[in-house]
Design a protein around this motif. Structure first.
Motif, mmCIF file in Angstrom:
data_model
loop_
_atom_site.group_PDB
_atom_site.id
_atom_site.type_symbol
_atom_site.label_atom_id
_atom_site.label_comp_id
_atom_site.label_asym_id
_atom_site.label_seq_id
_atom_site.Cartn_x
_atom_site.Cartn_y
_atom_site.Cartn_z
ATOM 1 N N ALA A 10 20.253 42.071 33.641
ATOM 2 C CA ALA A 10 20.286 41.570 32.207
ATOM 3 C C ALA A 10 20.705 41.619 30.851
ATOM 4 N N SER A 11 22.005 43.412 31.710
ATOM 5 C CA SER A 11 23.102 43.250 30.850
ATOM 6 C C SER A 11 23.849 41.971 31.276
ATOM 7 N N PHE A 12 24.678 41.595 32.325
ATOM 8 C CA PHE A 12 24.941 40.663 32.835
ATOM 9 C C PHE A 12 24.939 38.824 31.766
ATOM 10 N N GLU A 13 23.857 38.993 31.989
ATOM 11 C CA GLU A 13 23.177 37.114 32.157
ATOM 12 C C GLU A 13 23.242 37.571 30.272
ATOM 13 N N PHE A 44 27.843 44.779 37.914
ATOM 14 C CA PHE A 44 27.559 43.881 37.209
ATOM 15 C C PHE A 44 29.112 44.050 37.376
ATOM 16 N N ASN A 45 30.432 44.467 37.945
ATOM 17 C CA ASN A 45 31.152 44.746 38.353
ATOM 18 C C ASN A 45 31.198 43.374 39.772
ATOM 19 N N ALA A 50 31.624 36.823 40.955
ATOM 20 C CA ALA A 50 30.734 36.147 41.932
ATOM 21 C C ALA A 50 30.632 34.623 40.117
ATOM 22 N N ALA A 51 30.351 35.325 39.388
ATOM 23 C CA ALA A 51 30.501 34.076 37.841
ATOM 24 C C ALA A 51 32.188 33.781 38.222
ATOM 25 N N ILE A 112 36.587 49.825 40.883
ATOM 26 C CA ILE A 112 35.306 50.979 40.150
ATOM 27 C C ILE A 112 34.352 50.557 41.390
ATOM 28 N N VAL A 113 33.986 49.017 41.891
ATOM 29 C CA VAL A 113 32.884 49.131 42.991
ATOM 30 C C VAL A 113 33.131 49.559 44.454
#
Length: 146
Positions: A10-13, A44-45, A50-51, A112-113
């Motif tokens: 949701a945060s990413f969207e 998120f990362n 991917a986006a 970070i991942v």
């Protein structure tokens, strides 16, 4: 874990264009022992990468997030249908803590991942999808039901 992943998505969207749809396949009975905020940041990362991979595809770009129990491991998978990545770049991604993989970015996302996965005893792997796309899997020890 289902709520943590849903919050990350949701945060990413809210961060990306409305044309990118993210598919979720998250059962409610798989748990890992990790800081929920750290897992949100990890997802998120991965979603950001991917986006970026599917951005040139416009409405044809797809990203999915799934969580599965595999033996004693809880595996978070983020997949896209972006263009194939050269083998050399894929190998560099496996060593993301030592070097930058993006020419136009700081390359911190994968670092970070990796750091979050390592902190909670997990590991990160990359796999080319056929005919195109990438699957990133982050595996952690699953919390066993009592």
């Amino acid at each position: 874990m289902k709520n943590v992943i849903a919050r990350a998505v949701a945060s990413f969207e809210a961060y990306v264009s409305a044309s990118l749809k993210i598919k979720l396949d998250i059962p409610s009975d798989v748990e890992i022992e990790a800081d929920p905020l750290a897992i949100e940041l990890l997802i998120f990362n991965l979603l950001k990468n991917a986006a970026e991979a599917v951005e040139p595809l416009g409405a044809e770009g797809t990203v999915s997030v799934s969580l599965r129990l595999s033996g004693s491991k809880a595996k978070i998978k983020v997949e896209d249908n972006g263009e194939k990545i050269a083998l050399e770049k894929l190998q560099r991604m496996q060593k993301a803590l030592q070097e930058t993989v993006k020419a136009n970015g700081a390359g911190l996302g994968l670092g970070i991942v990796f750091a979050i996965a390592e902190k909670y005893g997990g590991f990160v792997s990359f796999k080319q999808k056929e005919p195109k796309g990438l699957q990133v899997t982050v595996a952690f020890d699953a919390v066993q039901p009592s």
